[in-house]
Design an enzyme around this catalytic site. Structure first.
Site, PDB file in Angstrom:
ATOM      1  N   SER A 180       0.823  -1.217   0.000  1.00  0.00           N
ATOM      2  CA  SER A 180       0.000   0.000   0.000  1.00  0.00           C
ATOM      3  C   SER A 180       0.853   1.261   0.000  1.00  0.00           C
ATOM      4  CB  SER A 180      -0.880  -0.003   1.252  1.00  0.00           C
ATOM      5  OG  SER A 180      -1.405   1.286   1.493  1.00  0.00           O
ATOM      6  N   GLN A 195       0.869  -0.574  -4.851  1.00  0.00           N
ATOM      7  CA  GLN A 195      -0.427   0.094  -4.988  1.00  0.00           C
ATOM      8  C   GLN A 195      -0.267   1.588  -4.790  1.00  0.00           C
ATOM      9  OE1 GLN A 195      -2.336   1.186  -1.821  1.00  0.00           O
ATOM     10  NE2 GLN A 195      -3.515   2.428  -3.268  1.00  0.00           N
ATOM     11  N   TYR A 246      -1.838   5.306  -4.326  1.00  0.00           N
ATOM     12  CA  TYR A 246      -2.840   6.363  -4.186  1.00  0.00           C
ATOM     13  C   TYR A 246      -2.196   7.542  -4.884  1.00  0.00           C
ATOM     14  CZ  TYR A 246      -5.862   3.888  -0.908  1.00  0.00           C
ATOM     15  OH  TYR A 246      -6.725   3.003  -0.339  1.00  0.00           O
ATOM     16  N   THR A 281      -5.285   2.569  -7.216  1.00  0.00           N
ATOM     17  CA  THR A 281      -6.597   2.482  -6.560  1.00  0.00           C
ATOM     18  C   THR A 281      -7.392   3.753  -6.842  1.00  0.00           C
ATOM     19  OG1 THR A 281      -5.732   1.029  -4.869  1.00  0.00           O
ATOM     20  CG2 THR A 281      -7.768   2.200  -4.340  1.00  0.00           C
ATOM     21  N   LYS A 335      -7.619  -0.556  -9.735  1.00  0.00           N
ATOM     22  CA  LYS A 335      -8.330  -1.235  -8.645  1.00  0.00           C
ATOM     23  C   LYS A 335      -9.551  -0.420  -8.227  1.00  0.00           C
ATOM     24  CE  LYS A 335      -7.464  -3.026  -3.936  1.00  0.00           C
ATOM     25  NZ  LYS A 335      -8.023  -2.087  -2.965  1.00  0.00           N
ATOM     26  N   HIS A 386     -13.368  -2.333  -2.418  1.00  0.00           N
ATOM     27  CA  HIS A 386     -12.517  -1.973  -1.285  1.00  0.00           C
ATOM     28  C   HIS A 386     -12.985  -2.687  -0.013  1.00  0.00           C
ATOM     29  CE1 HIS A 386      -9.320   1.219  -0.801  1.00  0.00           C
ATOM     30  NE2 HIS A 386      -9.481   0.900   0.466  1.00  0.00           N
ATOM     31  N   SER A 416     -12.731  -8.481  -2.413  1.00  0.00           N
ATOM     32  CA  SER A 416     -13.843  -8.025  -1.564  1.00  0.00           C
ATOM     33  C   SER A 416     -14.732  -9.188  -1.152  1.00  0.00           C
ATOM     34  CB  SER A 416     -14.677  -6.920  -2.219  1.00  0.00           C
ATOM     35  OG  SER A 416     -13.860  -5.780  -2.442  1.00  0.00           O
TER      36      SER A 416
HETATM   37  C1  LIG Z   1      -7.354  -2.272   7.089  1.00  0.00           C
HETATM   38  C2  LIG Z   1      -7.461  -2.144   5.597  1.00  0.00           C
HETATM   39  C3  LIG Z   1      -6.631  -1.240   4.943  1.00  0.00           C
HETATM   40  C4  LIG Z   1      -6.693  -1.130   3.556  1.00  0.00           C
HETATM   41  N1  LIG Z   1      -5.827  -0.278   2.923  1.00  0.00           N
HETATM   42  C5  LIG Z   1      -5.848  -0.211   1.572  1.00  0.00           C
HETATM   43  C6  LIG Z   1      -4.904   0.595   0.887  1.00  0.00           C
HETATM   44  O1  LIG Z   1      -4.058   1.239   1.494  1.00  0.00           O
HETATM   45  N2  LIG Z   1      -4.965   0.637  -0.469  1.00  0.00           N
HETATM   46  C7  LIG Z   1      -5.915  -0.065  -1.185  1.00  0.00           C
HETATM   47  O2  LIG Z   1      -5.937   0.005  -2.412  1.00  0.00           O
HETATM   48  N3  LIG Z   1      -6.803  -0.848  -0.548  1.00  0.00           N
HETATM   49  C8  LIG Z   1      -6.783  -0.945   0.800  1.00  0.00           C
HETATM   50  N4  LIG Z   1      -7.673  -1.768   1.430  1.00  0.00           N
HETATM   51  C9  LIG Z   1      -8.619  -2.578   0.634  1.00  0.00           C
HETATM   52  C10 LIG Z   1      -7.998  -3.911   0.267  1.00  0.00           C
HETATM   53  O3  LIG Z   1      -6.945  -3.765  -0.649  1.00  0.00           O
HETATM   54  C11 LIG Z   1      -9.021  -4.852  -0.383  1.00  0.00           C
HETATM   55  O4  LIG Z   1      -9.642  -4.190  -1.466  1.00  0.00           O
HETATM   56  C12 LIG Z   1     -10.094  -5.331   0.591  1.00  0.00           C
HETATM   57  O5  LIG Z   1      -9.576  -5.529   1.881  1.00  0.00           O
HETATM   58  C13 LIG Z   1     -10.681  -6.630   0.063  1.00  0.00           C
HETATM   59  O6  LIG Z   1     -11.733  -7.054   0.829  1.00  0.00           O
HETATM   60  P1  LIG Z   1     -11.611  -8.138   2.014  1.00  0.00           P
HETATM   61  O7  LIG Z   1     -11.033  -7.403   3.185  1.00  0.00           O
HETATM   62  O8  LIG Z   1     -13.025  -8.534   2.226  1.00  0.00           O
HETATM   63  O9  LIG Z   1     -10.720  -9.259   1.535  1.00  0.00           O
HETATM   64  C14 LIG Z   1      -7.623  -1.908   2.816  1.00  0.00           C
HETATM   65  C15 LIG Z   1      -8.441  -2.822   3.493  1.00  0.00           C
HETATM   66  C16 LIG Z   1      -8.361  -2.948   4.861  1.00  0.00           C
HETATM   67  C17 LIG Z   1      -9.223  -3.975   5.542  1.00  0.00           C
END
Ligand SMILES: Cc1cc2nc3c(=O)[nH]c(=O)nc-3n(C[C@H](O)[C@H](O)[C@H](O)COP(=O)(O)O)c2cc1C
Length: 387
Positions: free
Chosen positions: A128, A150, A152, A178, A260, A284, A316
């Site tokens: 991230s 990834q 931002y 993302t 994404k 997400h 997801s």
């Molecule tokens: C605590 C947390 C932090 C996350 N941080 C990011 C991030 O920094 N960048 C990003 O693209 N997605 C982030 N996500 C989303 C995840 O990449 C992913 O899309 C998502 O967790 C998938 O769903 P799931 O938790 O049900 O497996 C984050 C998710 C969580 C739970």
């Protein structure tokens, strides 16, 4: 042949002969419950929480539950090969570690523990932009492992260029951009604790170690952390990017680019029109738009729209091996797992990430075999029926 993942089952049973049990549950659908009692309320809410009422988190789970696997017999699926290549990256199984930010709120070793666990399993980690360790530190921990970055997307081009250069130099091979988080959703779990890790300076390791970002500050992040934090937050909040801006990333990144956060077939077609290599069909993890459609519900129409001209990844709601089978059967080339390993990290650091992922992978491997599928090519929509 690659059936190593299912072997975790025997390993765990054999441990019992030495009076040992797993570090936490192997029921990966229950990891949230297991982590609840072991994490501080702020960090737990940050990981588990969704947007608004939580309807999208529920929709993700419900979307999986509407599909059922139809087992086939006598197919010779004793030996399985789950390996694949995605955008030039070889993988022993089509499972990646989704980008999860601020991992030091889950465990002091954060992304370093995750990077080691991913490398040990041969899985690809997506780092991230909001990591709590730098590119260079994560690359060192990840060693020969495979890693994607990834982004931002900052609204300052020279900072973006610097981040891309550093990521490339540190061995990150694929850029994941993302799109769905240009501002944070209304997240009651965090608001109720007045808890935003970034404001506390967590998840800022990448910009704070970036010479171009730091050069734009009046004082260094060490001297004036608050100003540095606010500048970083403002750099990727509310920025007005459009499809045609993607050419900028193409110009400054010489590897594959994946978008994404795609949930509509037209956006998938646009990704194709604008020369992207892949997409992650993702909402997400239900953290951005409350009341949104379950991510798995839109996967088939998106796969149909791009017709193999774009690499379609999915995330997801993946919690179990059966979930992986379902997403692959509906056309995803690979899936990303988010919270499942984040809870593992929170509960037991590197060992926890390994255990959580090995549990999902073993369950996936065994479910493949028991449902009569020897390779990923054996999976198709015909593998499933509507519940
Ligand atoms: C605590 C947390 C932090 C996350 N941080 C990011 C991030 O920094 N960048 C990003 O693209 N997605 C982030 N996500 C989303 C995840 O990449 C992913 O899309 C998502 O967790 C998938 O769903 P799931 O938790 O049900 O497996 C984050 C998710 C969580 C739970």
């Amino acid at each position: 042949m690659n059936t190593v993942f299912g072997g975790y089952q025997s390993e765990l049973y054999l441990q019992g002969l030495a009076d040992q049990v797993p570090v936490f549950t192997t029921d990966t659908a229950m990891l949230e419950n297991a982590a609840r009692g072991r994490m501080e309320p702020g960090p737990f809410g940050y990981v588990a929480g969704g947007a608004g009422s939580g309807a999208t988190v529920r929709a993700n789970a419900e979307a999986f539950d509407r599909w059922r696997i139809v087992p086939r017999m006598l197919t010779g699926a004793t030996d399985r090969d789950l390996a694949t290549t995605v955008l030039g990256t070889t993988m022993p199984a089509p499972v990646l570690l989704a980008p999860v930010g601020v991992q030091s709120i889950m465990h002091p070793e954060g992304e370093l523990a995750t990077a080691r666990a991913a490398a040990a399993l041969g899985l690809t980690m997506i780092l991230s932009s909001h990591a709590s360790h730098t590119f260079e530190e994560v690359a060192e921990a990840n060693g020969d492992g495979s890693r994607w970055y990834q982004l931002y997307w900052p609204n300052e081009d020279d900072v973006t260029i610097s981040l891309l250069r550093r990521a490339r130099a540190a061995g990150f091979t694929v850029l994941v951009v993302t799109l769905d988080t240009w501002t944070l959703a209304w997240r009651p779990a965090d608001l109720d604790h007045s808890y935003l890790p970034f404001l506390r300076g967590i998840g800022t390791a990448i910009p704070f170690s970036d010479p171009v970002f730091v050069a734009g500050l009046e004082k260094s992040p060490e001297e004036d952390p608050q100003s540095a934090i606010l500048r970083w937050i403002s750099m990727f909040t509310g920025i007005d990017r459009r499809w045609d801006h993607l050419s900028f990333l193409r110009e400054h990144w010489d590897g594959p680019i994946v978008l994404k956060g795609i949930q509509h077939a037209d956006d998938a077609r646009r990704a194709l029109d604008f020369g992207m290599d892949g997409i992650v069909v993702s909402n997400h993890g239900g953290r951005q738009v409350d009341g949104a459609v379950g991510s798995l519900d839109v996967l088939p129409e998106i796969v149909a729209a791009v017709d193999d001209r774009l690499t379609v990844l999915f995330d997801s709601g993946i919690r179990t091996g059966a979930d992986v089978v379902k997403a692959l059967s509906l056309g995803a080339k690979a899936v990303c797992v988010g919270r499942a390993y984040a809870y593992g990290l929170a509960m037991a650091g590197e060992e926890g990430v390994r255990h959580a992922l090995r549990s999902v992978l073993a369950d996936f491997d065994l479910t493949m075999g028991l449902s009569g599928h020897r390779t990923l090519a054996d999976l198709s929509p015909d593998t499933l029926r509507r519940a």
